[in-house]
Design a protein around this motif. Sequence first.
Motif, PDB file in Angstrom:
ATOM      1  N   THR A 209     -10.127   9.236   5.175  1.00 48.20           N
ATOM      2  CA  THR A 209     -11.194   8.241   5.035  1.00 48.20           C
ATOM      3  C   THR A 209     -10.661   6.967   4.385  1.00 48.20           C
ATOM      4  O   THR A 209     -10.980   5.855   4.810  1.00 48.20           O
ATOM      5  CB  THR A 209     -12.355   8.812   4.209  1.00 48.20           C
ATOM      6  N   SER A 210      -9.835   7.127   3.358  1.00 50.40           N
ATOM      7  CA  SER A 210      -9.244   5.956   2.701  1.00 50.40           C
ATOM      8  C   SER A 210      -8.412   5.140   3.676  1.00 50.40           C
ATOM      9  O   SER A 210      -8.510   3.905   3.733  1.00 50.40           O
ATOM     10  CB  SER A 210      -8.377   6.406   1.520  1.00 50.40           C
ATOM     11  N   LEU A 211      -7.579   5.814   4.457  1.00 57.90           N
ATOM     12  CA  LEU A 211      -6.729   5.119   5.422  1.00 57.90           C
ATOM     13  C   LEU A 211      -7.545   4.413   6.500  1.00 57.90           C
ATOM     14  O   LEU A 211      -7.180   3.328   6.967  1.00 57.90           O
ATOM     15  CB  LEU A 211      -5.751   6.102   6.065  1.00 57.90           C
ATOM     16  N   ALA A 212      -8.669   5.012   6.875  1.00 57.53           N
ATOM     17  CA  ALA A 212      -9.509   4.414   7.921  1.00 57.53           C
ATOM     18  C   ALA A 212     -10.257   3.183   7.418  1.00 57.53           C
ATOM     19  O   ALA A 212     -10.493   2.238   8.189  1.00 57.53           O
ATOM     20  CB  ALA A 212     -10.499   5.448   8.442  1.00 57.53           C
ATOM     21  N   LEU A 213     -10.613   3.169   6.141  1.00 60.76           N
ATOM     22  CA  LEU A 213     -11.464   2.096   5.621  1.00 60.76           C
ATOM     23  C   LEU A 213     -10.689   0.941   4.987  1.00 60.76           C
ATOM     24  O   LEU A 213     -11.203  -0.172   4.899  1.00 60.76           O
ATOM     25  CB  LEU A 213     -12.440   2.669   4.590  1.00 60.76           C
ATOM     26  N   VAL A 214      -9.482   1.214   4.505  1.00 65.17           N
ATOM     27  CA  VAL A 214      -8.723   0.195   3.781  1.00 65.17           C
ATOM     28  C   VAL A 214      -7.433  -0.104   4.547  1.00 65.17           C
ATOM     29  O   VAL A 214      -6.513   0.715   4.572  1.00 65.17           O
ATOM     30  CB  VAL A 214      -8.401   0.656   2.342  1.00 65.17           C
ATOM     31  N   ALA A 215      -7.383  -1.281   5.166  1.00 64.23           N
ATOM     32  CA  ALA A 215      -6.229  -1.622   5.999  1.00 64.23           C
ATOM     33  C   ALA A 215      -4.971  -1.865   5.170  1.00 64.23           C
ATOM     34  O   ALA A 215      -3.865  -1.511   5.584  1.00 64.23           O
ATOM     35  CB  ALA A 215      -6.550  -2.867   6.832  1.00 64.23           C
ATOM     36  N   ASP A 216      -5.121  -2.452   4.001  1.00 62.74           N
ATOM     37  CA  ASP A 216      -3.992  -2.754   3.129  1.00 62.74           C
ATOM     38  C   ASP A 216      -3.639  -1.520   2.315  1.00 62.74           C
ATOM     39  O   ASP A 216      -4.330  -1.186   1.344  1.00 62.74           O
ATOM     40  CB  ASP A 216      -4.355  -3.924   2.213  1.00 62.74           C
ATOM     41  N   ARG A 217      -2.573  -0.841   2.688  1.00 58.87           N
ATOM     42  CA  ARG A 217      -2.253   0.440   2.048  1.00 58.87           C
ATOM     43  C   ARG A 217      -1.796   0.290   0.605  1.00 58.87           C
ATOM     44  O   ARG A 217      -1.774   1.281  -0.144  1.00 58.87           O
ATOM     45  CB  ARG A 217      -1.238   1.206   2.888  1.00 58.87           C
ATOM     46  N   SER A 218      -1.446  -0.931   0.187  1.00 59.56           N
ATOM     47  CA  SER A 218      -1.134  -1.141  -1.222  1.00 59.56           C
ATOM     48  C   SER A 218      -2.378  -1.042  -2.087  1.00 59.56           C
ATOM     49  O   SER A 218      -2.280  -0.984  -3.316  1.00 59.56           O
ATOM     50  CB  SER A 218      -0.477  -2.509  -1.425  1.00 59.56           C
ATOM     51  N   ARG A 219      -3.558  -1.000  -1.446  1.00 63.07           N
ATOM     52  CA  ARG A 219      -4.809  -0.911  -2.185  1.00 63.07           C
ATOM     53  C   ARG A 219      -5.439   0.486  -2.065  1.00 63.07           C
ATOM     54  O   ARG A 219      -6.633   0.663  -2.254  1.00 63.07           O
ATOM     55  CB  ARG A 219      -5.795  -1.991  -1.727  1.00 63.07           C
ATOM     56  N   ILE A 220      -4.581   1.467  -1.769  1.00 58.60           N
ATOM     57  CA  ILE A 220      -4.979   2.879  -1.780  1.00 58.60           C
ATOM     58  C   ILE A 220      -4.074   3.592  -2.782  1.00 58.60           C
ATOM     59  O   ILE A 220      -2.860   3.428  -2.761  1.00 58.60           O
ATOM     60  CB  ILE A 220      -4.827   3.532  -0.393  1.00 58.60           C
ATOM     61  N   VAL A 221      -4.675   4.384  -3.663  1.00 53.96           N
ATOM     62  CA  VAL A 221      -3.894   5.119  -4.652  1.00 53.96           C
ATOM     63  C   VAL A 221      -4.430   6.535  -4.762  1.00 53.96           C
ATOM     64  O   VAL A 221      -5.633   6.772  -4.611  1.00 53.96           O
ATOM     65  CB  VAL A 221      -3.932   4.415  -6.029  1.00 53.96           C
ATOM     66  N   THR A 222      -3.532   7.487  -5.021  1.00 55.31           N
ATOM     67  CA  THR A 222      -3.924   8.877  -5.218  1.00 55.31           C
ATOM     68  C   THR A 222      -3.242   9.445  -6.445  1.00 55.31           C
ATOM     69  O   THR A 222      -2.137   9.032  -6.804  1.00 55.31           O
ATOM     70  CB  THR A 222      -3.559   9.739  -3.985  1.00 55.31           C
ATOM     71  N   ILE A 223      -3.923  10.393  -7.082  1.00 51.08           N
ATOM     72  CA  ILE A 223      -3.298  11.165  -8.163  1.00 51.08           C
ATOM     73  C   ILE A 223      -3.143  12.625  -7.756  1.00 51.08           C
ATOM     74  O   ILE A 223      -2.714  13.448  -8.560  1.00 51.08           O
ATOM     75  CB  ILE A 223      -4.113  11.085  -9.471  1.00 51.08           C
ATOM     76  N   ALA A 224      -3.467  12.934  -6.488  1.00 51.33           N
ATOM     77  CA  ALA A 224      -3.518  14.338  -6.078  1.00 51.33           C
ATOM     78  C   ALA A 224      -2.927  14.613  -4.700  1.00 51.33           C
ATOM     79  O   ALA A 224      -2.975  15.754  -4.248  1.00 51.33           O
ATOM     80  CB  ALA A 224      -4.968  14.828  -6.106  1.00 51.33           C
ATOM     81  N   ALA A 225      -2.377  13.610  -4.026  1.00 54.18           N
ATOM     82  CA  ALA A 225      -1.854  13.818  -2.673  1.00 54.18           C
ATOM     83  C   ALA A 225      -0.546  13.050  -2.496  1.00 54.18           C
ATOM     84  O   ALA A 225      -0.383  12.263  -1.568  1.00 54.18           O
ATOM     85  CB  ALA A 225      -2.880  13.393  -1.629  1.00 54.18           C
ATOM     86  N   ALA A 226       0.418  13.303  -3.381  1.00 52.79           N
ATOM     87  CA  ALA A 226       1.683  12.569  -3.343  1.00 52.79           C
ATOM     88  C   ALA A 226       2.432  12.717  -2.014  1.00 52.79           C
ATOM     89  O   ALA A 226       2.957  11.721  -1.500  1.00 52.79           O
ATOM     90  CB  ALA A 226       2.566  12.994  -4.509  1.00 52.79           C
ATOM     91  N   PRO A 227       2.499  13.915  -1.413  1.00 58.06           N
ATOM     92  CA  PRO A 227       3.208  14.011  -0.132  1.00 58.06           C
ATOM     93  C   PRO A 227       2.575  13.136   0.955  1.00 58.06           C
ATOM     94  O   PRO A 227       3.294  12.510   1.747  1.00 58.06           O
ATOM     95  CB  PRO A 227       3.104  15.507   0.211  1.00 58.06           C
ATOM     96  N   ARG A 228       1.246  13.076   0.999  1.00 65.72           N
ATOM     97  CA  ARG A 228       0.594  12.215   1.988  1.00 65.72           C
ATOM     98  C   ARG A 228       0.865  10.743   1.697  1.00 65.72           C
ATOM     99  O   ARG A 228       1.031   9.924   2.605  1.00 65.72           O
ATOM    100  CB  ARG A 228      -0.916  12.472   2.011  1.00 65.72           C
ATOM    101  N   ALA A 229       0.901  10.387   0.432  1.00 63.47           N
ATOM    102  CA  ALA A 229       1.180   9.001   0.071  1.00 63.47           C
ATOM    103  C   ALA A 229       2.560   8.586   0.565  1.00 63.47           C
ATOM    104  O   ALA A 229       2.742   7.494   1.125  1.00 63.47           O
ATOM    105  CB  ALA A 229       1.081   8.818  -1.439  1.00 63.47           C
ATOM    106  N   GLU A 230       3.536   9.455   0.370  1.00 64.63           N
ATOM    107  CA  GLU A 230       4.887   9.140   0.827  1.00 64.63           C
ATOM    108  C   GLU A 230       4.936   9.052   2.347  1.00 64.63           C
ATOM    109  O   GLU A 230       5.575   8.148   2.908  1.00 64.63           O
ATOM    110  CB  GLU A 230       5.858  10.217   0.335  1.00 64.63           C
ATOM    111  N   ALA A 231       4.235   9.959   3.025  1.00 63.81           N
ATOM    112  CA  ALA A 231       4.266   9.972   4.482  1.00 63.81           C
ATOM    113  C   ALA A 231       3.527   8.789   5.094  1.00 63.81           C
ATOM    114  O   ALA A 231       3.952   8.254   6.128  1.00 63.81           O
ATOM    115  CB  ALA A 231       3.672  11.288   4.996  1.00 63.81           C
ATOM    116  N   ASP A 232       2.429   8.359   4.452  1.00 65.04           N
ATOM    117  CA  ASP A 232       1.569   7.344   5.053  1.00 65.04           C
ATOM    118  C   ASP A 232       1.670   5.975   4.400  1.00 65.04           C
ATOM    119  O   ASP A 232       0.949   5.048   4.765  1.00 65.04           O
ATOM    120  CB  ASP A 232       0.115   7.828   5.033  1.00 65.04           C
TER     121      ASP A 232
END
Length: 297
Positions: A209-232
């Motif tokens: 949902t975050s990836l779909a709604l926020v085009a600028d990925r520098s404005r998405i942060v997680t504290i619980a999904a580090a592998p997805r953050a690295e991949a995406d």
Amino acid sequence: MAQRWVATGPSSFELEPWQAPPPAPGEVTIDVRAAGVNPADVKHPQRASSFPVPVGYEVAGVVSAVGTDAPFSVGEEVLAFRVSGGWASAVTVPARDVFAKPATLSFPQAANLLLAGCTAAEMLHVVGAAAGETVLVHGASGAVGVSVLQQAAELGVQVVGTASPGRFDVVRRYGGSPVAHGDGLRSRLAPWAVAAALDCVGTEEAVSTSLALVADRSRIVTIAAAPRAEADGFRAIAGAMPASQAYRDAVRPALVALAAAGRLEVPVARTFPLADAPAAIDLIRSGHPGGKLALVP
């Protein structure tokens, strides 16, 4: 007898006799009145390479001894973060990690202020949340989410937060607009122009949902999904990262001041006697503690 909890293995804990060492220069000893219970306390021993490992990162209590050059006095009520071995009757810690306890907070509340509060502050910081914007917070009724809600309000930032319907009142209480997670989440978020997304839960739904709604990925942060953050290609933060640790240490005085002014609350769901830490661990592992937990020696 003084005691403390240690991890004796990746998921095993033991209460042992313990005597806090006398404070060296620049240190204080705190008689612990409450110790915060956080998911990190339970998860971090799983990464340890040797045991036993002291458990507990934040406490509140009363200064019982002061080393030279430490700016505290015996009898002062204080809180401390980040410490090692806070699940104890007493701890000796560097004075730089100790702060006067706000009179607005009980000991259990003060012992739960800074780990969640510093995490929330960094999340807002790294996405550049600014006055007039709307941010999406996944897990807005949890401990970090509730601190995000309050700190966002201080910044003039609107929050739309996911939660279960039974926790909508918590999101509203702290100024957020709640939406139910689950099927159809994206359509329920359609009325808001989301500028940034903060993920406190790490679910596939939260990330997609975050990836779909926020085009600028520098404005998405997680504290619980580090592998997805690295991949995406979006941001993951954690207290052990040097940049995260530096920011969180620097923001501690401001958060204590907010709490002292009555502008940062810490909802505590339950307290447990120190000896009953296994019950607190089970509740944390359930994923539904209903608020912060504290151990009370």
